[in-house]
Scaffold this motif. Structure first.
Motif, PDB file in Angstrom:
ATOM      1  N   GLY A   5      -7.031   5.481   5.236  1.00 38.46           N
ATOM      2  CA  GLY A   5      -6.583   5.228   6.909  1.00 38.46           C
ATOM      3  C   GLY A   5      -5.225   3.789   6.897  1.00 38.46           C
ATOM      4  N   LEU A   6      -4.308   3.854   6.114  1.00 39.07           N
ATOM      5  CA  LEU A   6      -4.096   3.096   5.930  1.00 39.07           C
ATOM      6  C   LEU A   6      -2.302   3.882   6.371  1.00 39.07           C
ATOM      7  CD1 LEU A   6      -3.613   1.211   2.377  1.00 39.07           C
ATOM      8  CD2 LEU A   6      -4.442   0.398   4.700  1.00 39.07           C
ATOM      9  N   ALA A   7      -1.083   3.536   6.996  1.00 45.94           N
ATOM     10  CA  ALA A   7       0.206   4.167   7.270  1.00 45.94           C
ATOM     11  C   ALA A   7       0.689   4.237   6.776  1.00 45.94           C
ATOM     12  CB  ALA A   7       0.134   3.508   8.775  1.00 45.94           C
ATOM     13  N   ALA A   8       1.586   5.532   6.491  1.00 41.78           N
ATOM     14  CA  ALA A   8       3.089   6.145   5.716  1.00 41.78           C
ATOM     15  C   ALA A   8       4.265   4.507   6.072  1.00 41.78           C
ATOM     16  CB  ALA A   8       3.384   6.987   5.002  1.00 41.78           C
ATOM     17  N   SER A   9       4.620   4.575   4.267  1.00 39.74           N
ATOM     18  CA  SER A   9       5.353   3.069   5.231  1.00 39.74           C
ATOM     19  C   SER A   9       5.812   2.003   5.821  1.00 39.74           C
ATOM     20  CB  SER A   9       7.007   4.222   5.608  1.00 39.74           C
ATOM     21  OG  SER A   9       7.741   5.311   4.527  1.00 39.74           O
ATOM     22  N   THR A  10       4.688   1.524   4.812  1.00 40.60           N
ATOM     23  CA  THR A  10       3.659   0.137   5.918  1.00 40.60           C
ATOM     24  C   THR A  10       3.786  -0.959   4.784  1.00 40.60           C
ATOM     25  OG1 THR A  10       2.946   1.703   7.748  1.00 40.60           O
ATOM     26  CG2 THR A  10       2.449  -0.668   7.508  1.00 40.60           C
TER      27      THR A  10
END
Length: 100
Positions: A5-10
């Motif tokens: 559930g990690l966000a992209a480009s973060t």
């Protein structure tokens, strides 16, 4: 540990905390990682082939048009239901050997 559930480009920060049987704990120094940018177009899967079919196994291979991680979904019906281990190496050539 696998994080989902990690966000992209973060960018993410993390510490590791460990404790012994006497509940004495220690915390690591802070570390960071950044997730990759999301791709506007999902990888295209092609050149799927299989061989070595017998009563105890099969080898399946496929390719993607861009480097990608991959996983094989399989089962005894079209509902599938089982997954091979996630292959996290970002490559164009992929394969799985399934055995009983």
């Amino acid at each position: 540990m696998t994080l989902a559930g990690l966000a992209a480009s973060t960018a993410y920060d993390f510490d590791v905390v460990s404790a012994n049987a006497a509940a004495q704990s220690s915390t690591s120094g802070n570390s960071t990682f950044s997730t990759l940018a999301s791709s506007a177009t999902p990888p295209q899967v092609g050149y799927v082939s299989y061989w070595g079919v017998n009563n105890t196994g099969i080898t399946i291979s496929w390719s993607t048009d861009v480097p990608a991680n991959t996983q094989l979904a399989y089962g005894t019906t079209t509902a599938l239901g089982q997954l091979s281990p996630l292959q996290t190496a970002m490559t164009n050539s992929h394969g799985v050997v399934l055995t009983t």
